[in-house]
Design an enzyme around this catalytic site. Sequence first.
Site, PDB file in Angstrom:
ATOM      1  N   ILE A  80       0.860  -1.188   0.000  1.00 57.80           N
ATOM      2  CA  ILE A  80       0.000   0.000   0.000  1.00 57.80           C
ATOM      3  C   ILE A  80       0.890   1.229   0.000  1.00 57.80           C
ATOM      4  O   ILE A  80       1.645   1.460   0.948  1.00 57.80           O
ATOM      5  CB  ILE A  80      -0.933   0.000   1.222  1.00 57.80           C
ATOM      6  CG1 ILE A  80      -1.717  -1.315   1.289  1.00 57.80           C
ATOM      7  CG2 ILE A  80      -1.888   1.177   1.171  1.00 57.80           C
ATOM      8  CD1 ILE A  80      -2.522  -1.480   2.551  1.00 57.80           C
ATOM      9  N   GLU A  81       0.778   2.024  -1.060  1.00 61.05           N
ATOM     10  CA  GLU A  81       1.659   3.177  -1.219  1.00 61.05           C
ATOM     11  C   GLU A  81       0.892   4.392  -1.710  1.00 61.05           C
ATOM     12  O   GLU A  81      -0.269   4.293  -2.112  1.00 61.05           O
ATOM     13  CB  GLU A  81       2.781   2.843  -2.208  1.00 61.05           C
ATOM     14  CG  GLU A  81       3.610   1.632  -1.830  1.00 61.05           C
ATOM     15  CD  GLU A  81       4.815   1.468  -2.735  1.00 61.05           C
ATOM     16  OE1 GLU A  81       5.516   2.475  -2.967  1.00 61.05           O
ATOM     17  OE2 GLU A  81       5.059   0.351  -3.215  1.00 61.05           O
ATOM     18  N   GLY A  82       1.578   5.539  -1.721  1.00 59.27           N
ATOM     19  CA  GLY A  82       0.990   6.759  -2.260  1.00 59.27           C
ATOM     20  C   GLY A  82      -0.276   7.162  -1.527  1.00 59.27           C
ATOM     21  O   GLY A  82      -0.405   7.019  -0.304  1.00 59.27           O
TER      22      GLY A  82
END
Length: 536
Positions: A184-186
Amino acid sequence: MLTDRAIPQSVRQEHDPLADPDWQEPEAPVERLSWLRLGILVLVLAGLGAGSAATVLHLRDTAGPTAKSWAVPYVDVTLTPTFQFQDPKANPANDVALAFVVADPKDGCSPSWGGAYSPDEAAASLELDRRISQLRSAGGNIMLSVGGQTNTELAVACTDQARLTDAYRQLVRRYDVKTLDLDIEGTAVADQASLRRRALALAALQAERESAGQPLAVWLTLPVTPNGLTADGLGAVRTTLEGGVSLRGVNVMTMDFGSQQSSHPNMLELSTQALESTHRQLSALYLRLGVQLTPPQVWSRLGATPMIGQNDVDAERFTLDDARGLASFAVEKGLGRVSMWSLNRDARCRGTFTNVVVHSNTCSGVTQEALAFSSVFAGLPGSAVGMSGRESVTVPNQESIVDDPTTSPYPVWRITAQYVNGYKVVWHGVVYEAKWANKGVDPSAAGDASNPTPWSVIGPVGPTETAPRPSPTVTGVTVAWNPATLYARGERVLFEGLPYQARWSTKGDAPSTQYPISPDEPWQPLFTVPGEPVTN
């Protein structure tokens, strides 16, 4: 983990003790959970190896780490050239994390590999299913990584809860995975709606698998700073736990710190500082949720993923010495997992100068031998639950298998044939691919440093596969080949239903059906055969 992943150089800390790495456990009793939340946590904790009916769960302190560090490097599945993770000559690791499954750009509730291949297309174009089978047949296994920095994760794109759950279910069933990694990024880290959808879907899937006697482990992979998880990252962990997910651990991306304090930042020091800070945060978080874990138990729920070599931040380089230091730290603390981004990059860049910043998906940008980083981490002693734990991947002996052309998906290897780079063959029940042009080299023969094999092992032939079906590249050829006719150069004929063109004047020489057809044959095939490399 991918390029352009750099974390903002300064991350604002909220006035929340969970976001403060220096926060200490208060002497007063912790906040109690509502009965609903308590019920959820009891279910979650069943997967943590702890059992108690009390609101605050006290686990007996034990000396030493509670887990052996598990080495599971990432592989960028859709990157060209394809990394042959199933081939022991190309990959010293036992287990790999295959990245990334994301939402299909045309249907956000359908999984795809990198937004470019459906699972079926990946099986056909990338030989992904066969390569997974090969790795497993040799004692290795896979973790499936969903999300990443590029493209859109399923829970973000799919707002239909039932379809989202089914999308994760499809992946787990198709690839028979025991471990899912949610990267899970950004903006997704702070997307509360998608965090809740993801947690509900994963909790439902875990319950299904547990009932079937096939438990599913879940890791969250999140960005980190030297001060630990961001407030949003810590919130993502909390939302996941409160949503009913039995969380195996939190894997932090020890990379792209945005270093400003030095032109040559100490990446090992920054990485271990980030892990120590995250350890304090998770200890506090579990306590706030009614769970008291010992320090070794928290370490066993932590993972680290460095970007080997040159990071996206120009000044940051994670060296082989850093890798050795992190491996030692992992063993000392009992870190549950060590990954790296990525196996595709574990080689020296060619044609570059020393100390020149090189950002590449296919090389590390530092001086190294091929697979040097992988070899450091492959020596870690642990494995995932359900994994084989073997120290190295080997190819099973299949010499007794006799290949049947009618059930082989690619041409059966011939000692007299000339094979070009990329050509696929079947030999003793295994599919191989030529790494360079060769002739007369047994694909199953072992090579060595002085005499490397020109073949990569792809994977086993399945029980229901059939012979390759050639595809004509021209139309309008209707005249059948006749042994009594003298054919001039350029004339075309049909033979066994396939079109050919005369390379020179010929009579009585039947067109060849032994693939690949040699350039010395008088008849040039006007069709392609599965296994031949695609040329533009």
